[in-house]
Write a protein that holds these residues in place. Structure first.
Motif, PDB file in Angstrom:
ATOM      1  N   THR A 216       0.830  -1.118   0.066  1.00 20.51           N
ATOM      2  CA  THR A 216      -0.032  -0.157   0.122  1.00 20.51           C
ATOM      3  C   THR A 216       0.626   1.251  -0.109  1.00 20.51           C
ATOM      4  OG1 THR A 216      -1.638  -1.073   1.167  1.00 20.51           O
ATOM      5  CG2 THR A 216      -1.826   1.030   1.391  1.00 20.51           C
ATOM      6  N   VAL A 217       1.951   1.376   0.794  1.00 22.73           N
ATOM      7  CA  VAL A 217       2.629   2.347   0.859  1.00 22.73           C
ATOM      8  C   VAL A 217       3.580   2.556  -0.314  1.00 22.73           C
ATOM      9  CG1 VAL A 217       4.921   3.278   1.802  1.00 22.73           C
ATOM     10  CG2 VAL A 217       3.225   2.268   3.476  1.00 22.73           C
ATOM     11  N   GLY A 218       3.962   1.591  -1.359  1.00 21.08           N
ATOM     12  CA  GLY A 218       4.541   1.585  -2.378  1.00 21.08           C
ATOM     13  C   GLY A 218       3.774   2.242  -3.363  1.00 21.08           C
ATOM     14  N   ALA A 219       2.405   1.919  -3.496  1.00 20.16           N
ATOM     15  CA  ALA A 219       1.463   2.143  -4.397  1.00 20.16           C
ATOM     16  C   ALA A 219       0.800   3.605  -4.181  1.00 20.16           C
ATOM     17  CB  ALA A 219       0.424   1.080  -4.492  1.00 20.16           C
ATOM     18  N   THR A 220       0.893   4.011  -2.864  1.00 20.31           N
ATOM     19  CA  THR A 220       0.039   5.350  -2.677  1.00 20.31           C
ATOM     20  C   THR A 220       1.126   6.551  -2.384  1.00 20.31           C
ATOM     21  OG1 THR A 220      -0.342   4.512  -0.289  1.00 20.31           O
ATOM     22  CG2 THR A 220      -2.055   4.021  -2.025  1.00 20.31           C
ATOM     23  N   SER A 221       2.260   6.213  -1.625  1.00 25.99           N
ATOM     24  CA  SER A 221       2.832   7.247  -1.240  1.00 25.99           C
ATOM     25  C   SER A 221       3.393   8.343  -2.237  1.00 25.99           C
ATOM     26  CB  SER A 221       4.056   6.839  -0.521  1.00 25.99           C
ATOM     27  OG  SER A 221       5.004   6.147  -1.061  1.00 25.99           O
ATOM     28  N   PRO A 222       3.566   8.043  -3.572  1.00 26.76           N
ATOM     29  CA  PRO A 222       3.891   8.909  -4.688  1.00 26.76           C
ATOM     30  C   PRO A 222       2.594   9.704  -4.753  1.00 26.76           C
ATOM     31  CG  PRO A 222       4.670   6.781  -5.372  1.00 26.76           C
ATOM     32  CD  PRO A 222       3.697   6.511  -4.137  1.00 26.76           C
ATOM     33  N   PHE A 223       1.608   9.277  -4.863  1.00 29.88           N
ATOM     34  CA  PHE A 223       0.180  10.180  -4.960  1.00 29.88           C
ATOM     35  C   PHE A 223       0.081  11.059  -3.922  1.00 29.88           C
ATOM     36  CE2 PHE A 223      -0.176   6.278  -7.559  1.00 29.88           C
ATOM     37  CZ  PHE A 223      -0.348   6.747  -8.875  1.00 29.88           C
ATOM     38  N   ILE A 224       0.256  10.574  -2.518  1.00 30.69           N
ATOM     39  CA  ILE A 224       0.162  11.546  -1.516  1.00 30.69           C
ATOM     40  C   ILE A 224       1.170  12.692  -1.639  1.00 30.69           C
ATOM     41  CG2 ILE A 224       0.462  11.720   0.874  1.00 30.69           C
ATOM     42  CD1 ILE A 224      -0.659   8.731   1.228  1.00 30.69           C
ATOM     43  N   GLY A 225       2.529  12.362  -2.091  1.00 31.67           N
ATOM     44  CA  GLY A 225       3.265  13.238  -2.061  1.00 31.67           C
ATOM     45  C   GLY A 225       3.030  14.320  -3.310  1.00 31.67           C
ATOM     46  N   LEU A 226       2.382  13.570  -4.256  1.00 33.34           N
ATOM     47  CA  LEU A 226       1.696  14.606  -5.454  1.00 33.34           C
ATOM     48  C   LEU A 226       0.902  15.639  -5.261  1.00 33.34           C
ATOM     49  CD1 LEU A 226       2.229  15.389  -8.655  1.00 33.34           C
ATOM     50  CD2 LEU A 226       0.550  13.486  -8.858  1.00 33.34           C
ATOM     51  N   PHE A 227      -0.346  14.915  -4.088  1.00 31.75           N
ATOM     52  CA  PHE A 227      -1.351  15.737  -3.616  1.00 31.75           C
ATOM     53  C   PHE A 227      -0.671  16.927  -3.118  1.00 31.75           C
ATOM     54  CE2 PHE A 227      -3.820  16.772   0.244  1.00 31.75           C
ATOM     55  CZ  PHE A 227      -5.025  17.472  -0.364  1.00 31.75           C
ATOM     56  N   GLY A 228       0.390  16.602  -2.205  1.00 33.71           N
ATOM     57  CA  GLY A 228       1.100  17.961  -1.524  1.00 33.71           C
ATOM     58  C   GLY A 228       1.629  18.802  -2.601  1.00 33.71           C
ATOM     59  N   THR A 229       2.102  18.435  -3.343  1.00 34.22           N
ATOM     60  CA  THR A 229       2.770  19.336  -4.592  1.00 34.22           C
ATOM     61  C   THR A 229       1.782  20.175  -5.149  1.00 34.22           C
ATOM     62  OG1 THR A 229       4.633  17.899  -4.833  1.00 34.22           O
ATOM     63  CG2 THR A 229       4.140  19.576  -6.567  1.00 34.22           C
TER      64      THR A 229
ATOM     65  N   LEU B  50       7.550  21.102  -4.847  1.00 38.79           N
ATOM     66  CA  LEU B  50       8.002  19.827  -5.525  1.00 38.79           C
ATOM     67  C   LEU B  50       8.518  18.817  -4.479  1.00 38.79           C
ATOM     68  CD1 LEU B  50       9.215  21.003  -8.922  1.00 38.79           C
ATOM     69  CD2 LEU B  50       7.248  19.587  -8.495  1.00 38.79           C
ATOM     70  N   ILE B  51       9.122  19.398  -3.254  1.00 37.54           N
ATOM     71  CA  ILE B  51       9.589  18.786  -2.142  1.00 37.54           C
ATOM     72  C   ILE B  51       8.626  17.709  -2.085  1.00 37.54           C
ATOM     73  CG2 ILE B  51      10.525  18.873   0.194  1.00 37.54           C
ATOM     74  CD1 ILE B  51      11.409  21.521  -0.233  1.00 37.54           C
ATOM     75  N   MET B  52       7.602  17.799  -1.733  1.00 40.25           N
ATOM     76  CA  MET B  52       6.348  16.604  -1.452  1.00 40.25           C
ATOM     77  C   MET B  52       6.598  15.579  -2.316  1.00 40.25           C
ATOM     78  SD  MET B  52       5.097  17.424   1.397  1.00 40.25           S
ATOM     79  CE  MET B  52       5.006  18.720   2.576  1.00 40.25           C
ATOM     80  N   THR B  53       6.436  15.697  -3.631  1.00 41.27           N
ATOM     81  CA  THR B  53       6.803  14.694  -4.578  1.00 41.27           C
ATOM     82  C   THR B  53       7.967  13.973  -4.320  1.00 41.27           C
ATOM     83  OG1 THR B  53       5.390  16.178  -6.276  1.00 41.27           O
ATOM     84  CG2 THR B  53       6.818  14.134  -6.996  1.00 41.27           C
ATOM     85  N   ALA B  54       8.874  14.563  -4.146  1.00 42.36           N
ATOM     86  CA  ALA B  54      10.265  13.929  -3.803  1.00 42.36           C
ATOM     87  C   ALA B  54      10.226  13.072  -2.423  1.00 42.36           C
ATOM     88  CB  ALA B  54      11.253  15.049  -3.796  1.00 42.36           C
ATOM     89  N   LEU B  55       9.453  13.521  -1.462  1.00 46.53           N
ATOM     90  CA  LEU B  55       9.341  12.890  -0.383  1.00 46.53           C
ATOM     91  C   LEU B  55       8.570  11.694  -0.539  1.00 46.53           C
ATOM     92  CD1 LEU B  55       8.675  15.571   2.354  1.00 46.53           C
ATOM     93  CD2 LEU B  55      10.760  14.113   2.065  1.00 46.53           C
ATOM     94  N   GLY B  56       7.647  11.810  -1.315  1.00 47.15           N
ATOM     95  CA  GLY B  56       6.686  10.498  -1.769  1.00 47.15           C
ATOM     96  C   GLY B  56       7.442   9.518  -2.327  1.00 47.15           C
ATOM     97  N   LEU B  57       8.195   9.852  -3.218  1.00 50.97           N
ATOM     98  CA  LEU B  57       8.839   9.039  -3.858  1.00 50.97           C
ATOM     99  C   LEU B  57      10.307   8.197  -3.022  1.00 50.97           C
ATOM    100  CD1 LEU B  57       9.651  10.664  -7.306  1.00 50.97           C
ATOM    101  CD2 LEU B  57       8.273   8.628  -7.089  1.00 50.97           C
TER     102      LEU B  57
END
Length: 255
Positions: free
Chosen positions: A142-155, A185-192
């Motif tokens: 779940t973390v691997g699939a959703t964390s990039p999108f959570i970071g993208l939401f913050g971006t 864009l830091i949030m996207t980096a954190l999500g990845l």
């Protein structure tokens, strides 16, 4: 003198804006709740992923280490004697105990049903062990699939807020745009950064679980064959190492 004057003028004209993760979470010293909540969720996901990685790795390593003691188990006279040589509450001891319990119950059944009953009991025991070893892996997936999108939401939220502030200020110069957008864009980096270790850990633990499942299946099959043959059929195991001969006593010194 001229160099010092130009340096002082450049320092005075340099922008005083502060950029970074702290400015994203607390712009102007006040908390930004959406970026702060997004950052908190990502931290929770990262900590949970590493916790599952280390705990599951230790659990799997323990099961694999216990597998090395099965040679001594098969050298015993029977399954009941061999079970005492296995560690209590281990996966291998559970299969043996469940097999012995199934054998006791099968004695009350017809011969045609007893074998199916023992096979089903061992398969159920094996499945319960595999399910326990797989615990926590869905969280990693779940973390691997959703964390990039959570970071993208913050971006997205960060860029939206930056564009609003730029529109209010009435200035779209590069120094007014690059900083806030770069912060977002830091949030996207954190999500990845959270997703990549979680995916690697998931694949690594899954591969080890697959290896353990193969070992459990083989051991369960050997136990079933031993029970069905009344102890006659056993897997081939290497002979126990011979004990080293005692060192000869030293000759008494002559007077």
């Amino acid at each position: 003198m001229l160099i010092h004057t130009l340096a002082a003028a450049a320092a005075t004209a340099a922008p005083q804006n502060k950029f970074g993760i702290a400015e994203v979470l607390f712009p102007g010293g006040k908390p930004a709740w959406i970026p702060l909540s997004t950052f908190t969720i990502l931290v929770f996901m990262s900590v949970g992923s590493f916790f599952i990685l280390f705990t599951k790795w230790a659990e799997q390593s323990k099961v694999l280490k216990q597998h090395q003691s099965l040679a001594g188990f098969w050298r015993a006279a029977g399954l009941r004697d061999g079970a005492s040589k296995l560690e209590k509450n281990s996966a291998w001891r559970q299969i043996v105990d469940d097999g012995l319990s199934a054998e006791d119950a099968a004695g009350k059944m017809d011969e045609s049903e007893s074998h199916d009953w023992m096979h089903s009991s061992l398969a159920r025991s094996e499945a319960s062990i595999n399910a326990k070893l797989a615990g926590g892996l869905p969280f990693l997936a779940t973390v691997g699939a959703t964390s990039p999108f959570i970071g993208l939401f913050g971006t997205v939220v960060g860029i939206y807020g930056a564009l609003i502030n730029i529109g209010i200020a009435g200035s779209a110069s590069i120094d007014k745009v690059a900083g806030p957008v770069g912060e977002a864009l830091i949030m996207t980096a954190l999500g990845l950064l959270v997703a990549v270790p979680a995916v690697l850990a998931y694949n690594y633990l899954q591969a080890r679980n697959k290896r353990i499942a193969e070992l459990l299946t083989g051991f369960s099959t050997d136990v079933l064959a031993n029970l069905a043959s009344k102890g006659v059929v056993k897997p081939a195991v290497p002979a126990a190492p011979a004990a080293k001969p005692a060192a000869p006593a030293a000759a008494p010194a002559k007077k």
